[in-house]
Scaffold this motif. Structure first.
Motif, PDB file in Angstrom:
ATOM      1  N   GLY A   1      13.453   0.869   5.710  1.00  0.00           N
ATOM      2  CA  GLY A   1      12.433  -0.161   5.811  1.00  0.00           C
ATOM      3  C   GLY A   1      11.091   0.186   5.227  1.00  0.00           C
ATOM      4  N   SER A   2      10.917   1.421   4.741  1.00  0.00           N
ATOM      5  CA  SER A   2       9.664   1.830   4.112  1.00  0.00           C
ATOM      6  C   SER A   2       9.936   2.214   2.661  1.00  0.00           C
ATOM      7  N   VAL A   3       8.871   2.208   1.834  1.00  0.00           N
ATOM      8  CA  VAL A   3       9.046   2.546   0.429  1.00  0.00           C
ATOM      9  C   VAL A   3       9.360   4.034   0.297  1.00  0.00           C
ATOM     10  N   GLY A   4      10.435   4.337  -0.416  1.00  0.00           N
ATOM     11  CA  GLY A   4      10.842   5.710  -0.661  1.00  0.00           C
ATOM     12  C   GLY A   4      11.409   5.833  -2.056  1.00  0.00           C
ATOM     13  N   MET A   5      12.208   6.835  -2.269  1.00  0.00           N
ATOM     14  CA  MET A   5      12.688   7.119  -3.612  1.00  0.00           C
ATOM     15  C   MET A   5      14.124   7.613  -3.550  1.00  0.00           C
ATOM     16  N   VAL A   6      14.910   7.229  -4.545  1.00  0.00           N
ATOM     17  CA  VAL A   6      16.287   7.703  -4.637  1.00  0.00           C
ATOM     18  C   VAL A   6      16.554   8.140  -6.066  1.00  0.00           C
ATOM     19  N   ASP A   7      17.269   9.232  -6.210  1.00  0.00           N
ATOM     20  CA  ASP A   7      17.663   9.737  -7.529  1.00  0.00           C
ATOM     21  C   ASP A   7      19.163   9.495  -7.665  1.00  0.00           C
ATOM     22  N   VAL A   8      19.520   8.630  -8.614  1.00  0.00           N
ATOM     23  CA  VAL A   8      20.917   8.244  -8.803  1.00  0.00           C
ATOM     24  C   VAL A   8      21.345   8.592 -10.218  1.00  0.00           C
ATOM     25  N   SER A   9      22.532   9.163 -10.355  1.00  0.00           N
ATOM     26  CA  SER A   9      23.088   9.467 -11.665  1.00  0.00           C
ATOM     27  C   SER A   9      24.568   9.106 -11.661  1.00  0.00           C
TER      28      SER A   9
ATOM     29  N   ALA B   1      14.315   9.033 -11.019  1.00  0.00           N
ATOM     30  CA  ALA B   1      14.245   8.495  -9.658  1.00  0.00           C
ATOM     31  C   ALA B   1      13.654   7.084  -9.661  1.00  0.00           C
ATOM     32  N   GLU B   2      14.080   6.276  -8.690  1.00  0.00           N
ATOM     33  CA  GLU B   2      13.611   4.903  -8.564  1.00  0.00           C
ATOM     34  C   GLU B   2      13.100   4.668  -7.153  1.00  0.00           C
ATOM     35  N   LEU B   3      12.149   3.761  -7.033  1.00  0.00           N
ATOM     36  CA  LEU B   3      11.651   3.382  -5.723  1.00  0.00           C
ATOM     37  C   LEU B   3      12.628   2.423  -5.063  1.00  0.00           C
ATOM     38  N   VAL B   4      12.869   2.650  -3.776  1.00  0.00           N
ATOM     39  CA  VAL B   4      13.746   1.803  -2.969  1.00  0.00           C
ATOM     40  C   VAL B   4      13.142   1.699  -1.576  1.00  0.00           C
ATOM     41  N   LEU B   5      13.777   0.914  -0.734  1.00  0.00           N
ATOM     42  CA  LEU B   5      13.417   0.913   0.675  1.00  0.00           C
ATOM     43  C   LEU B   5      14.296   1.922   1.394  1.00  0.00           C
ATOM     44  N   VAL B   6      13.651   2.864   2.062  1.00  0.00           N
ATOM     45  CA  VAL B   6      14.353   3.876   2.857  1.00  0.00           C
ATOM     46  C   VAL B   6      13.997   3.627   4.313  1.00  0.00           C
TER      47      VAL B   6
ATOM     48  N   ARG C   1       0.833  -1.211   0.000  1.00  0.00           N
ATOM     49  CA  ARG C   1       0.000   0.000   0.000  1.00  0.00           C
ATOM     50  C   ARG C   1       0.863   1.255   0.000  1.00  0.00           C
ATOM     51  N   GLN C   2       2.020   1.189   0.686  1.00  0.00           N
ATOM     52  CA  GLN C   2       2.945   2.320   0.625  1.00  0.00           C
ATOM     53  C   GLN C   2       3.354   2.598  -0.824  1.00  0.00           C
ATOM     54  N   ARG C   3       3.650   1.525  -1.541  1.00  0.00           N
ATOM     55  CA  ARG C   3       4.096   1.694  -2.931  1.00  0.00           C
ATOM     56  C   ARG C   3       2.995   2.285  -3.799  1.00  0.00           C
ATOM     57  N   GLN C   4       1.768   1.862  -3.584  1.00  0.00           N
ATOM     58  CA  GLN C   4       0.654   2.408  -4.365  1.00  0.00           C
ATOM     59  C   GLN C   4       0.537   3.921  -4.190  1.00  0.00           C
ATOM     60  N   VAL C   5       0.667   4.368  -2.940  1.00  0.00           N
ATOM     61  CA  VAL C   5       0.539   5.803  -2.669  1.00  0.00           C
ATOM     62  C   VAL C   5       1.699   6.576  -3.286  1.00  0.00           C
ATOM     63  N   LEU C   6       2.914   6.056  -3.147  1.00  0.00           N
ATOM     64  CA  LEU C   6       4.062   6.781  -3.697  1.00  0.00           C
ATOM     65  C   LEU C   6       4.041   6.757  -5.221  1.00  0.00           C
ATOM     66  N   ASP C   7       3.600   5.653  -5.816  1.00  0.00           N
ATOM     67  CA  ASP C   7       3.441   5.621  -7.274  1.00  0.00           C
ATOM     68  C   ASP C   7       2.457   6.702  -7.734  1.00  0.00           C
ATOM     69  N   ALA C   8       1.352   6.849  -7.001  1.00  0.00           N
ATOM     70  CA  ALA C   8       0.353   7.866  -7.354  1.00  0.00           C
ATOM     71  C   ALA C   8       0.936   9.265  -7.224  1.00  0.00           C
ATOM     72  N   PHE C   9       1.742   9.476  -6.187  1.00  0.00           N
ATOM     73  CA  PHE C   9       2.381  10.784  -5.995  1.00  0.00           C
ATOM     74  C   PHE C   9       3.329  11.093  -7.152  1.00  0.00           C
ATOM     75  N   LEU C  10       4.161  10.119  -7.532  1.00  0.00           N
ATOM     76  CA  LEU C  10       5.111  10.345  -8.620  1.00  0.00           C
ATOM     77  C   LEU C  10       4.394  10.598  -9.942  1.00  0.00           C
ATOM     78  N   ALA C  11       3.340   9.815 -10.203  1.00  0.00           N
ATOM     79  CA  ALA C  11       2.594  10.005 -11.452  1.00  0.00           C
ATOM     80  C   ALA C  11       1.976  11.399 -11.509  1.00  0.00           C
ATOM     81  N   ALA C  12       1.428  11.857 -10.402  1.00  0.00           N
ATOM     82  CA  ALA C  12       0.799  13.174 -10.369  1.00  0.00           C
ATOM     83  C   ALA C  12       1.822  14.292 -10.521  1.00  0.00           C
ATOM     84  N   SER C  13       2.967  14.171  -9.854  1.00  0.00           N
ATOM     85  CA  SER C  13       3.974  15.232  -9.940  1.00  0.00           C
ATOM     86  C   SER C  13       4.601  15.274 -11.327  1.00  0.00           C
ATOM     87  N   ARG C  14       4.919  14.103 -11.905  1.00  0.00           N
ATOM     88  CA  ARG C  14       5.517  14.082 -13.237  1.00  0.00           C
ATOM     89  C   ARG C  14       4.523  14.515 -14.306  1.00  0.00           C
ATOM     90  N   GLY C  15       3.234  14.270 -14.051  1.00  0.00           N
ATOM     91  CA  GLY C  15       2.218  14.660 -15.007  1.00  0.00           C
ATOM     92  C   GLY C  15       1.702  16.067 -14.817  1.00  0.00           C
TER      93      GLY C  15
END
Length: 303
Positions: A256-264, A249-254, A182-196
């Protein structure tokens, strides 16, 4: 095997536990490593034959080292060099990053002992002695009789320290969604909304009282500077402003919870941890301090 080699092996058996103690005390991975190394140096200069409970001895020594570091931090913040309240409020602890593996029950059990960024932020606001008493007793079951000499108080007074810290932690730590799916679902929705660029969708996934803490370090200025942003509308505006920078950015565990990291190029550019409750994001914790991020290893690919 020599006596020193045997002692080193015995110490290594406790290293993971000691680092966990130091990380909860300091919120810094590098300082936690330094504290554990200091505990080893103290052990190497001590007659280990006189130590009946090596694990307990090392835990209290590590706690004492961490307490000295916390007191030094507090003293620096109190020096007359301008208002440091914003620095304290925007501080985001070093995150522990792991690949986002398959979300199965076994993996969730493995993550159950992780300490969240939200709790570490709360611990940062405790007085050093309170933090020590709470971490050692409530998180690692160290008896008050063993903690009392470290804080130079009686066991009864030490118990009061932990009790006061416990009340503050309970009052300030937000509730959180434990289910990683469920954490991932919410963060996916957040990313989709911000990118869109969907402002209304962002408002729908953010709690009305959401708080964003961005820690960019002392040298970053301008729009990317450290800040605290409160309220869904203000946080949504920030999300839209920085959406172009989250395309990779990619989803990772931060922690122990679902978060996001931007790696280049193998370098971590930013880390986002979130607190989610009732299907909405209630807290966001961004670490974008280049100096501290340089010490973080990029997580492997998601599973």
């Amino acid at each position: 095997m020599t006596g020193s080699e045997e002692l080193a092996d015995r110490f290594e058996e406790h290293r993971g536990h000691l680092k966990a103690v130091a990380y909860r005390m300091l919120g810094s991975l590098s300082e936690a490593e330094d504290a554990v190394q200091e505990a080893w140096l103290k052990l190497s200069r001590t007659d280990a034959d006189d130590i009946q409970n090596l694990g307990g001895w090392l835990t209290t020594v590590t706690g004492r080292v961490c307490l000295d570091l916390l007191r030094s931090r507090t003293a620096r913040r109190e020096e007359p060099m301008g208002d440091t309240r914003d620095t304290v409020r925007t501080f985001v602890p070093d995150p522990v990053l792991r690949p986002l593996s398959q979300l199965d029950p076994a993996e969730e059990v493995l993550q159950a002992d992780s300490v969240g960024l939200a709790l570490l932020v709360v611990l940062e606001n405790l007085a050093p002695d309170e933090r020590l008493a709470f971490v050692l007793h409530d998180m690692f079951a160290v008896p008050f009789d063993d903690i009392a000499p470290i804080v130079e108080r009686s066991p009864a007074a030490t118990r009061q320290l932990a009790s006061r810290a416990r009340r503050r932690v309970r009052g300030a730590t937000p509730s959180a969604e434990p289910d990683l799916g469920r954490q991932r679902q919410v963060l996916d929705a957040f990313l989709a909304a911000s990118r869109g660029g969907d402002f209304e969708a962002l408002l729908g996934v953010l709690h009305p009282d959401v708080v964003l803490r961005a820690d960019s370090g002392a040298l970053v200025r301008g729009a990317a500077a450290s800040k605290v942003v409160q309220g869904a509308k203000a946080v949504a505006e920030q999300a839209l402003m920085f959406a172009p920078y989250t395309q990779s950015a990619e989803l990772v565990l931060v922690n122990g919870s679902v978060g996001m990291v931007d790696v280049s190029g193998g370098r971590v550019l930013s880390v986002l941890g979130v607190t989610i409750a009732d299907g909405r994001i209630t807290g966001m914790y961004i670490l974008a301090d280049p100096e501290r991020l340089e010490r973080l290893a990029a997580p492997g690919p998601a599973g």
